[in-house]
Design an enzyme around this catalytic site. Sequence first.
Site, PDB file in Angstrom:
ATOM      1  N   CYS A 180       0.807  -1.228   0.000  1.00 61.95           N
ATOM      2  CA  CYS A 180       0.000   0.000   0.000  1.00 61.95           C
ATOM      3  C   CYS A 180       0.835   1.272   0.000  1.00 61.95           C
ATOM      4  O   CYS A 180       0.278   2.374   0.013  1.00 61.95           O
ATOM      5  CB  CYS A 180      -0.945  -0.019   1.183  1.00 61.95           C
ATOM      6  SG  CYS A 180      -2.011  -1.478   1.181  1.00 61.95           S
ATOM      7  N   HIS A 208      -2.038   7.666   6.562  1.00 61.30           N
ATOM      8  CA  HIS A 208      -2.508   6.460   5.865  1.00 61.30           C
ATOM      9  C   HIS A 208      -3.930   6.131   6.307  1.00 61.30           C
ATOM     10  O   HIS A 208      -4.798   5.873   5.476  1.00 61.30           O
ATOM     11  CB  HIS A 208      -1.549   5.310   6.159  1.00 61.30           C
ATOM     12  CG  HIS A 208      -1.697   4.146   5.261  1.00 61.30           C
ATOM     13  ND1 HIS A 208      -1.638   4.241   3.881  1.00 61.30           N
ATOM     14  CD2 HIS A 208      -1.903   2.814   5.536  1.00 61.30           C
ATOM     15  CE1 HIS A 208      -1.800   3.047   3.350  1.00 61.30           C
ATOM     16  NE2 HIS A 208      -1.957   2.169   4.328  1.00 61.30           N
ATOM     17  N   HIS A 228      -9.835   2.129   0.737  1.00 57.97           N
ATOM     18  CA  HIS A 228      -8.391   1.931   0.636  1.00 57.97           C
ATOM     19  C   HIS A 228      -8.084   1.438  -0.767  1.00 57.97           C
ATOM     20  O   HIS A 228      -8.449   0.312  -1.137  1.00 57.97           O
ATOM     21  CB  HIS A 228      -7.941   0.922   1.681  1.00 57.97           C
ATOM     22  CG  HIS A 228      -6.458   0.801   1.811  1.00 57.97           C
ATOM     23  ND1 HIS A 228      -5.576   1.179   0.819  1.00 57.97           N
ATOM     24  CD2 HIS A 228      -5.680   0.325   2.832  1.00 57.97           C
ATOM     25  CE1 HIS A 228      -4.339   0.947   1.208  1.00 57.97           C
ATOM     26  NE2 HIS A 228      -4.383   0.430   2.432  1.00 57.97           N
TER      27      HIS A 228
END
Length: 373
Positions: A133, A266, A301
Site C-alpha cells: 500500500c 494512511h 483503501h
Amino acid sequence: MVLTRAVPVTALGENLAGLWQGLLREESGIAPLTHFDCGNYLSGLGGAIAGLQAPPGGSRLDPLLERVAVQLGPLPVGCRLLVASTKGEIDRLETVGRQRTLFPRGVLFEPLLAKIARRFDLADPGSNINAACASSSIALARGAAQIAAGQAEAVLIYSADILSEFVFSGFSALQALSPEPSRPFDRQRQGLTLGEAGVALLLMSEACARTAGETVLAYVAGWGVANDAHHVTAPARDGSGLIRASRLALCKAALAAEQIAAINAHGTGTVYNDAMELTAFGEIFGDSLPPMHGVKGSLGHCLGAAGGVEIAIAARALQEQTIPATCGCLDPEEATRGRVMNSSQSISGDYLLCTNSGFGGINSAVILQRGAQ
C-alpha cells in the site's frame, strides 16, 4: 523537482477538482458492491468507480487507464515511466481461474507496462513498483530521486488498482474488513473498506517545467522509505518504520518537525495500523501534532494507488490551505483530539507530510511544499 499534473479517478470524482469538491462536501464514494457477490465476506461495501466495465477479454484496468490518459494530455519528450500497482489485471486471472483456461500472458506485469507506455506514447517501457500500500508514494520518491540525480527531466507515475473478489476475499479472511464504512482514527473503528483508483502524477525538474510552461502544483521537498521487518501483515506497534521514513523525509527536506503544517495520514481504519501511526506521530511531533486527516473513509483503501491519490489531494490542500474532513471519525482517539476532525480544517504553512504503510512492514513518507502563489 516539481509536481505539475495530477489526474486522479476515484469513486468520489473523475478528476482532482471533482474529488476535492466531494471531499469538502464531506461526501463518500463508499457504497454496496454489485460487480461480485459479497455474501460470503465480512463486508459488502467498497469504493467502486461508477461504470468501470471490462471490455471482452480485458480488464477493468483498461477503461480506468483511458479515463486517466484522456485528461493527462501529451507528455514531455523523453519522459520516464514508473507504474505502481499491487495486483495489476487481477480480474483477468479470476476469470481464467474459474473457467480453467490457459493462464493469459496479459495478467503479468510486463505486458501491462507495455500497454500503459503505449497509451501515454512513451518510449520508456517503465517498471512497476510493487510495495504493497506504499507503492505510489515509493514510486514518486523514486521518480523524484531520478530527477534529483539528473537521470531524468520528467517522470510519469501511473498508479492503479481495482476492486476484485480475489483481493476482497483475502482481506475478509484476514478479518480486516469493516462491516460499515471505515472510520479512520475513531475509537470504534472496526477495519478498512476497500476502494479502487487510477492516478497519474507528472514530476519534472524545475527547468523542464519552466521551459514547458507547466503550472507547479507543489514541490517535492523530501521523501523517506523504511521497513520495520516486523510481520507479514501487521505493523510494528512501536511505529519504528514509519518514524524512520518520516525522519528521513524531514532530513531530506532540511526541515524541523514543527515546520509541517498538516499530515495526510494512511488512516486505514484498522485497530493496529491507526494505533501505530499515532504512536509514530507522537514520537516525531510530541505534543505539537499538526492538523491531520485521512481520506479512506471517503474513498476506501485503494491499495497501490492510495498514496498517489493522497499526494494529489495533499497538493490541492496546500494550495487551498485546507485539509478535508476525516469521514467517519466521529469519536476520535484521545491523541488526535483537536487535530483530526469530521469536517474540513484550515491550515497555515508551506509543508505537508503524506505517509503510507503496507504489508511486509513497508513505510513511506513524502513531504510536499506549497507551490508559488
